[in-house]
Write a protein that holds these residues in place. Structure first.
Motif, short mmCIF file in Angstrom:
data_model
loop_
_atom_site.label_atom_id
_atom_site.label_comp_id
_atom_site.label_asym_id
_atom_site.label_seq_id
_atom_site.Cartn_x
_atom_site.Cartn_y
_atom_site.Cartn_z
N GLY A 21 81.33 106.51 89.18
CA GLY A 21 80.70 107.67 88.56
C GLY A 21 79.24 107.85 88.92
N GLY A 22 78.47 106.77 88.90
CA GLY A 22 77.05 106.87 89.23
C GLY A 22 76.83 107.24 90.68
N ALA A 23 77.65 106.71 91.57
CA ALA A 23 77.54 107.03 92.99
C ALA A 23 77.93 108.48 93.26
CB ALA A 23 78.41 106.08 93.80
N LEU A 24 79.01 108.94 92.63
CA LEU A 24 79.43 110.33 92.82
C LEU A 24 78.38 111.28 92.26
CD1 LEU A 24 81.62 112.28 93.82
CD2 LEU A 24 82.71 112.08 91.57
N LEU A 25 77.83 110.96 91.10
CA LEU A 25 76.78 111.80 90.52
C LEU A 25 75.54 111.81 91.41
CD1 LEU A 25 75.77 113.62 88.27
CD2 LEU A 25 75.12 111.55 87.01
N SER A 26 75.18 110.67 91.96
CA SER A 26 74.04 110.61 92.87
C SER A 26 74.25 111.56 94.06
CB SER A 26 73.82 109.19 93.39
OG SER A 26 73.45 108.32 92.35
N GLN A 27 75.45 111.54 94.61
CA GLN A 27 75.76 112.42 95.73
C GLN A 27 75.71 113.89 95.30
OE1 GLN A 27 76.16 111.67 98.97
NE2 GLN A 27 76.34 113.85 99.40
N ALA A 28 76.20 114.19 94.10
CA ALA A 28 76.15 115.56 93.59
C ALA A 28 74.70 116.04 93.48
CB ALA A 28 76.86 115.66 92.24
N ILE A 29 73.85 115.18 92.97
CA ILE A 29 72.43 115.53 92.82
C ILE A 29 71.79 115.73 94.19
CG2 ILE A 29 70.18 114.72 92.00
CD1 ILE A 29 71.83 113.23 89.75
N ARG A 30 72.08 114.81 95.14
CA ARG A 30 71.55 114.97 96.50
C ARG A 30 72.03 116.28 97.13
NH1 ARG A 30 72.89 109.69 97.38
NH2 ARG A 30 74.56 110.28 98.80
N SER A 31 73.30 116.61 96.92
CA SER A 31 73.84 117.87 97.46
C SER A 31 73.13 119.07 96.85
CB SER A 31 75.34 117.97 97.18
OG SER A 31 76.06 116.95 97.79
N ALA A 32 72.87 118.99 95.56
CA ALA A 32 72.18 120.09 94.88
C ALA A 32 70.77 120.28 95.44
CB ALA A 32 72.15 119.85 93.38
N TRP A 33 70.03 119.20 95.57
CA TRP A 33 68.67 119.29 96.11
C TRP A 33 68.69 119.65 97.59
CZ3 TRP A 33 65.05 120.50 93.12
CH2 TRP A 33 64.94 119.98 91.84
N GLY A 34 69.75 119.31 98.29
CA GLY A 34 69.86 119.65 99.70
C GLY A 34 70.23 121.09 99.96
N TRP A 35 70.60 121.81 98.93
CA TRP A 35 70.95 123.22 99.02
C TRP A 35 69.64 124.01 99.04
CZ3 TRP A 35 75.00 125.64 95.17
CH2 TRP A 35 75.41 126.88 95.64
N ALA A 36 69.28 124.54 100.18
CA ALA A 36 68.00 125.22 100.36
C ALA A 36 67.76 126.24 99.25
CB ALA A 36 67.94 125.90 101.72
N GLY A 37 66.58 126.15 98.64
CA GLY A 37 66.19 127.07 97.58
C GLY A 37 66.29 126.51 96.18
N THR A 38 66.95 125.37 96.03
CA THR A 38 67.10 124.77 94.70
C THR A 38 65.73 124.34 94.17
OG1 THR A 38 69.37 124.04 95.05
CG2 THR A 38 68.09 122.84 93.41
N GLN A 39 65.44 124.74 92.93
CA GLN A 39 64.20 124.35 92.27
C GLN A 39 64.43 123.50 91.03
OE1 GLN A 39 61.86 127.89 91.52
NE2 GLN A 39 62.08 128.58 93.63
N ARG A 40 65.68 123.49 90.56
CA ARG A 40 66.03 122.70 89.38
C ARG A 40 67.51 122.37 89.47
NH1 ARG A 40 67.29 123.92 83.27
NH2 ARG A 40 68.26 125.77 84.13
N VAL A 41 67.88 121.16 89.05
CA VAL A 41 69.29 120.76 88.99
C VAL A 41 69.60 120.44 87.53
CG1 VAL A 41 71.01 119.09 89.76
CG2 VAL A 41 69.22 119.85 91.33
N TRP A 42 70.70 120.95 87.05
CA TRP A 42 71.05 120.69 85.66
C TRP A 42 72.55 120.49 85.50
CZ3 TRP A 42 73.74 124.16 82.35
CH2 TRP A 42 74.01 125.41 82.89
N VAL A 43 72.91 119.89 84.39
CA VAL A 43 74.30 119.61 84.07
C VAL A 43 74.42 119.68 82.55
CG1 VAL A 43 73.94 117.11 84.00
CG2 VAL A 43 76.22 118.02 84.46
N HIS A 44 75.58 120.10 82.08
CA HIS A 44 75.81 120.04 80.63
C HIS A 44 76.96 119.08 80.37
CE1 HIS A 44 78.78 123.13 81.83
NE2 HIS A 44 79.50 122.63 80.85
N THR A 45 76.95 118.50 79.20
CA THR A 45 78.03 117.62 78.80
C THR A 45 78.36 117.90 77.34
OG1 THR A 45 78.83 115.34 78.84
CG2 THR A 45 76.55 115.68 78.10
N CYS A 46 79.50 117.41 76.92
CA CYS A 46 79.92 117.62 75.54
C CYS A 46 80.86 116.49 75.15
CB CYS A 46 80.60 118.98 75.38
SG CYS A 46 82.18 119.11 76.23
#
Length: 153
Positions: free
Chosen positions: A104-129
């Motif tokens: 889970g931590g490794a997959l989430l790390s990759q998700a965050i890297r992918s988000a920041w690697g998407w040109a134009g991203t200024q903030r990354v967020w996630v919701h949980t419940c």
């Protein structure tokens, strides 16, 4: 998360590969949503039609990655950025047989890297419940996310 430097990365374990689905396949996203979400009572999209799935995944602001281990789907994540700057990790999780194995931590790390690697991203967020894994929030915090808001109901 407001800067890429906030990421506290967990490396990918050997054998786990993550691939972006560059050609949208609505049926794949439906399958992944059900595979990962079934044990957590993710039901809000179960009634969606194929046309609704297609409308979502064919948007330029939507992207999907799948994690594989020895050919099996181990998990996935979707990124969604309709405003061009705020990237949401829309869905994220592991297939049932891979929960509790430290992916889970490794997959989430990759998700965050992918988000920041998407040109134009200024903030990354996630919701949980409460319909997510009991360790979801602690995983988000361990990767560098800060709680923005808590709500009941």
């Amino acid at each position: 998360m407001n800067a890429p430097g906030q990421l506290k990365e967990k490396p990918l374990p050997g054998g786990l590969s993550i691939v972006e689905c560059e050609i949208p396949q609505p049926q794949l996203n439906r399958f992944l949503y059900q595979l990962v979400g079934e044990d957590w009572n993710w039901t809000d999209l179960n009634a969606w039609t194929n046309a609704e799935w297609q409308a979502l995944v064919e948007q330029d602001c939507h992207r999907t990655w799948v994690a594989y281990l020895r050919g099996a789907v181990a998990g996935y994540y979707e990124l969604y950025r309709p405003d061009g700057v705020n990237t949401e990790i829309r869905y994220f999780g592991l297939a049932p047989q891979f929960v509790g194995q430290g992916f889970g931590g490794a997959l989430l790390s990759q998700a965050i890297r992918s988000a920041w690697g998407w040109a134009g991203t200024q903030r990354v967020w996630v919701h949980t419940c409460t319909f997510d894994h009991p360790s979801a929030l602690s995983n988000y915090k361990a990767r560098g996310f800060e709680v923005y808001r808590e709500a009941l109901g």
